[in-house]
Write a protein that holds these residues in place. Sequence first.
Motif, PDB file in Angstrom:
ATOM      1  N   VAL A 131     -10.859  19.956 -10.168  1.00  0.00           N
ATOM      2  CA  VAL A 131     -12.223  20.025 -10.696  1.00  0.00           C
ATOM      3  C   VAL A 131     -12.527  21.429 -11.213  1.00  0.00           C
ATOM      4  O   VAL A 131     -13.025  21.616 -12.326  1.00  0.00           O
ATOM      5  CB  VAL A 131     -13.249  19.621  -9.607  1.00  0.00           C
ATOM      6  CG1 VAL A 131     -14.681  19.796 -10.124  1.00  0.00           C
ATOM      7  CG2 VAL A 131     -13.013  18.187  -9.169  1.00  0.00           C
ATOM      8  N   ILE A 132     -12.213  22.442 -10.409  1.00  0.00           N
ATOM      9  CA  ILE A 132     -12.513  23.824 -10.778  1.00  0.00           C
ATOM     10  C   ILE A 132     -11.725  24.229 -12.024  1.00  0.00           C
ATOM     11  O   ILE A 132     -12.259  24.881 -12.929  1.00  0.00           O
ATOM     12  CB  ILE A 132     -12.192  24.774  -9.606  1.00  0.00           C
ATOM     13  CG1 ILE A 132     -13.125  24.475  -8.427  1.00  0.00           C
ATOM     14  CG2 ILE A 132     -12.333  26.235 -10.029  1.00  0.00           C
ATOM     15  CD1 ILE A 132     -12.778  25.228  -7.160  1.00  0.00           C
ATOM     16  N   ALA A 133     -10.447  23.833 -12.095  1.00  0.00           N
ATOM     17  CA  ALA A 133      -9.628  24.174 -13.257  1.00  0.00           C
ATOM     18  C   ALA A 133     -10.168  23.518 -14.523  1.00  0.00           C
ATOM     19  O   ALA A 133     -10.123  24.112 -15.604  1.00  0.00           O
ATOM     20  CB  ALA A 133      -8.175  23.741 -13.017  1.00  0.00           C
ATOM     21  N   THR A 134     -10.697  22.308 -14.387  1.00  0.00           N
ATOM     22  CA  THR A 134     -11.275  21.623 -15.539  1.00  0.00           C
ATOM     23  C   THR A 134     -12.525  22.338 -16.021  1.00  0.00           C
ATOM     24  O   THR A 134     -12.705  22.570 -17.221  1.00  0.00           O
ATOM     25  CB  THR A 134     -11.622  20.165 -15.185  1.00  0.00           C
ATOM     26  OG1 THR A 134     -10.431  19.485 -14.751  1.00  0.00           O
ATOM     27  CG2 THR A 134     -12.199  19.432 -16.388  1.00  0.00           C
ATOM     28  N   VAL A 135     -13.386  22.719 -15.083  1.00  0.00           N
ATOM     29  CA  VAL A 135     -14.619  23.420 -15.450  1.00  0.00           C
ATOM     30  C   VAL A 135     -14.306  24.744 -16.135  1.00  0.00           C
ATOM     31  O   VAL A 135     -14.975  25.143 -17.091  1.00  0.00           O
ATOM     32  CB  VAL A 135     -15.498  23.651 -14.201  1.00  0.00           C
ATOM     33  CG1 VAL A 135     -16.681  24.553 -14.527  1.00  0.00           C
ATOM     34  CG2 VAL A 135     -15.993  22.321 -13.646  1.00  0.00           C
TER      35      VAL A 135
END
Length: 282
Positions: free
Chosen positions: A46-50
């Motif tokens: 999730v964090i990498a996508t954001v």
Amino acid sequence: MPKGLTFLPTLALAAVMALPLAAETKPDASTVVARVNGDEITLGHVIATVATLPPQYQQVEDDVLYDFIIEQLIQQQLLGQEQDNLTKLNALALENESRSLRAVQTVNALVGDAVTDDAIQAAYDAQFAEFQGADEYNASHILVESEEEANEIKAQLDDGADFAEMAKEKSTGPSGPNGGELGWFGAGRMVPEFETAVIGLEKDQVSDPVKTQFGWHVIVLNDKRKSEAPALDIVREELAQTLQQEAIQTRIDELTQQAQIERPAPEGLTPDVVRQLDLIQE
């Protein structure tokens, strides 16, 4: 004592109260936030996508963004599970992306070491230590339509008329209401005929009429100076970019000298092959 309610013996109760509280688990990148048919989606995903979202998405509220990204990843996982393998095109694209990300990591490390405040200051000092500014001029002018009118104005100025008042009264240019003042300018800012006339003037000297595409000018040189070196903050980004490029190129040159690089020239291969998508489609 209410029915069904019992008390632990005093010693047993004391023992229970003495037990250490379980340590609170803090989420990390491996924390699972969703499972899709057994496949895990983690907080790290999730964090990498954001982190890779366009700037406009970075303004979305966290709770909305969090749910939105998880839902997107779940949908992608569902659709991705329909495929056993990547196509040749996508497999090659994935290899290219992996290569690119590794290169970016190397670049980021190089930049972090090379582009420091001390390095930027040293680059600034080296570039501007012996800075010799270019000539800048402060001039005023009176613009009219005919040479005859310009000559009449020049004659009145030679007889002691006030330049600013004459400009307000006679000039057809936009600077007229301001007394004809043009402010400071350097080479290349004015049309050639005007610039040549200004360069040839001494301070407070009034020119003979000068013809340009705009009409006839009578010019006075108010002052002359040398331009100053730009402040560090103004050129900081430019210097940082230069340091970054130099660091990257230096490292590339070093690696190139150390590497064994081959470039085969297959028979029959011509540059137009780069557009033949059929070669990587199954």
